[in-house]
Write a protein that holds these residues in place. Sequence first.
Motif, short mmCIF file in Angstrom:
data_model
loop_
_atom_site.label_atom_id
_atom_site.label_comp_id
_atom_site.label_asym_id
_atom_site.label_seq_id
_atom_site.Cartn_x
_atom_site.Cartn_y
_atom_site.Cartn_z
N TYR A 281 0.55 76.43 -7.40
CA TYR A 281 -0.05 76.30 -8.73
C TYR A 281 0.61 75.10 -9.39
CZ TYR A 281 4.17 77.82 -11.14
OH TYR A 281 5.44 77.87 -11.64
N PHE A 282 0.09 74.69 -10.54
CA PHE A 282 0.73 73.59 -11.27
C PHE A 282 0.93 73.94 -12.75
CE2 PHE A 282 0.79 69.61 -13.71
CZ PHE A 282 1.84 68.94 -13.06
N HIS A 283 -0.17 74.31 -13.42
CA HIS A 283 -0.09 74.60 -14.86
C HIS A 283 0.44 76.02 -15.09
CE1 HIS A 283 -2.12 70.87 -15.82
NE2 HIS A 283 -3.01 71.16 -14.91
N PRO A 284 1.25 76.22 -16.14
CA PRO A 284 1.80 77.55 -16.41
C PRO A 284 0.75 78.66 -16.52
CG PRO A 284 2.91 75.91 -17.75
CD PRO A 284 1.77 75.20 -17.06
N LEU A 285 -0.44 78.30 -17.02
CA LEU A 285 -1.47 79.34 -17.19
C LEU A 285 -1.95 79.88 -15.85
CD1 LEU A 285 -4.66 78.25 -16.60
CD2 LEU A 285 -4.12 76.85 -18.58
N SER A 286 -1.62 79.19 -14.75
CA SER A 286 -2.06 79.64 -13.42
C SER A 286 -1.04 80.55 -12.73
CB SER A 286 -2.31 78.42 -12.52
OG SER A 286 -3.28 77.56 -13.08
N GLY A 312 1.97 69.36 -7.39
CA GLY A 312 0.91 68.61 -8.05
C GLY A 312 -0.27 68.29 -7.16
N PHE A 313 -0.70 69.23 -6.30
CA PHE A 313 -1.92 69.01 -5.53
C PHE A 313 -3.10 68.80 -6.48
CE2 PHE A 313 0.38 71.84 -2.35
CZ PHE A 313 0.78 70.76 -1.56
N GLN A 314 -4.01 67.93 -6.11
CA GLN A 314 -5.05 67.50 -7.04
C GLN A 314 -5.85 68.66 -7.63
OE1 GLN A 314 -7.57 64.38 -5.58
NE2 GLN A 314 -8.74 64.22 -7.46
N VAL A 315 -6.23 69.63 -6.78
CA VAL A 315 -7.10 70.69 -7.29
C VAL A 315 -6.37 71.69 -8.18
CG1 VAL A 315 -8.84 70.57 -5.47
CG2 VAL A 315 -6.82 72.01 -5.14
N VAL A 316 -5.05 71.70 -8.19
CA VAL A 316 -4.34 72.57 -9.12
C VAL A 316 -3.79 71.79 -10.32
CG1 VAL A 316 -3.77 74.38 -7.49
CG2 VAL A 316 -2.20 72.45 -7.76
N LYS A 317 -3.54 70.50 -10.13
CA LYS A 317 -3.02 69.68 -11.23
C LYS A 317 -4.13 69.19 -12.15
CE LYS A 317 -0.27 65.57 -12.26
NZ LYS A 317 0.46 64.40 -11.71
N THR A 321 -8.82 73.52 -17.00
CA THR A 321 -9.64 74.29 -17.92
C THR A 321 -9.66 75.78 -17.58
OG1 THR A 321 -11.60 73.82 -16.57
CG2 THR A 321 -11.14 72.33 -18.41
N MET A 322 -8.90 76.17 -16.57
CA MET A 322 -8.85 77.56 -16.12
C MET A 322 -7.65 77.72 -15.20
SD MET A 322 -11.86 77.24 -13.26
CE MET A 322 -12.57 75.81 -14.12
N PRO A 323 -7.23 78.94 -14.90
CA PRO A 323 -6.20 79.12 -13.87
C PRO A 323 -6.71 78.60 -12.53
CG PRO A 323 -6.46 81.12 -15.16
CD PRO A 323 -7.59 80.21 -15.54
#
Length: 364
Positions: A281-286, A312-317, A321-323
Amino acid sequence: EKVLSFFFRGLKVEINESSTVKKGDKTKDFTLNPVITNDILFIPLEYIPFVIDCAVNFDKNNKIIYLDPYIFEIDFNQESEFKEIYTLILSFQAKYTKSIQSDSVTLNINALPHPDTNLKENEAGINISTTPRSGSKLPVTTVVLKRSKNLPDVQITSSKTPPSIKITYTKELSKGLKDKIIILDPGHGAYTNGIYYDVGAVGPSGAFESKIVLDIAIRVKNLLETSGARVIMTRTKENDKLTPNLDKRVTIANSSGADLFISFHLNASTSSDVSGTETYYFHPLSLKFAELVHKKIINALNTIDRGIRNRGFQVVKDINTMPSVLLEPLYISNPNEEKMILDENIRQKLAEAIFDAINEYFNQ
């Protein structure tokens, strides 16, 4: 030397007979000195913005001084995947009008940006423009803020203490999977320059990662749709030249209004001994969903726990707009785990574990 000393909003202000003014721990030099007449200290107008945080406009014709509030900053806070708050911090309360569009919120505020703050550098404002005061005509700063498709409910409020305008975007989620929008992204499977086909990693027996993860994603899709969820697949077949690349997959996700994004992969190593489950994951919301699905996969497959990792994989970074998570449930480069994932029963068990995580997440 005579000194005028007072407190303004908890900060001590000192004005003496020189052109230097102290406020809290800040000191500022001005071009003019105060004037003392009959023991009364008269201060130049240029002091006012620094001392009491407001813009000064002097109408010479009508001998009127106008004081206008400043906008200090636009603060952004993402409390969760279901709530975002933009707060405009002001020096004083200001009147404003509002307009809510499908993709933005527009505020026309009778205030001016603080001269030491560049509001346009703040990502919260997609457009900021100012019309200065003209005589008795109030100044107007127009602030246009992005509105997320994922958070359709908008509330705008103002506060006296501290002076501010707050824009809150929320999404009221009902529990359960019904009408939730889930994006499933079977990794790889796209052409580069229309020539080179990306099969992902290849197992010892020649199994293609792209083919296996597509099968798993379709199994999850069937389970979700049976439970009333809406599913968006970034690809639905192998060897299709219309399959979107990573950039397009990110665009599809961020413009979809979806509630969750899952990218399916199989791990690989130069050592065939490496095995186990990793979740990214990358963002805390995920993180919350990453922890849940990671645990479900390990319990279902009885694999080695190699951790939940922030990368920081592209599809998680770039999907923000969502987890969004990227799953690596097994190592296809490991002969034993390749053999496992080639077993249809194991793939079904894995799909059910992922489905259970999604279902539990939206029922919390």
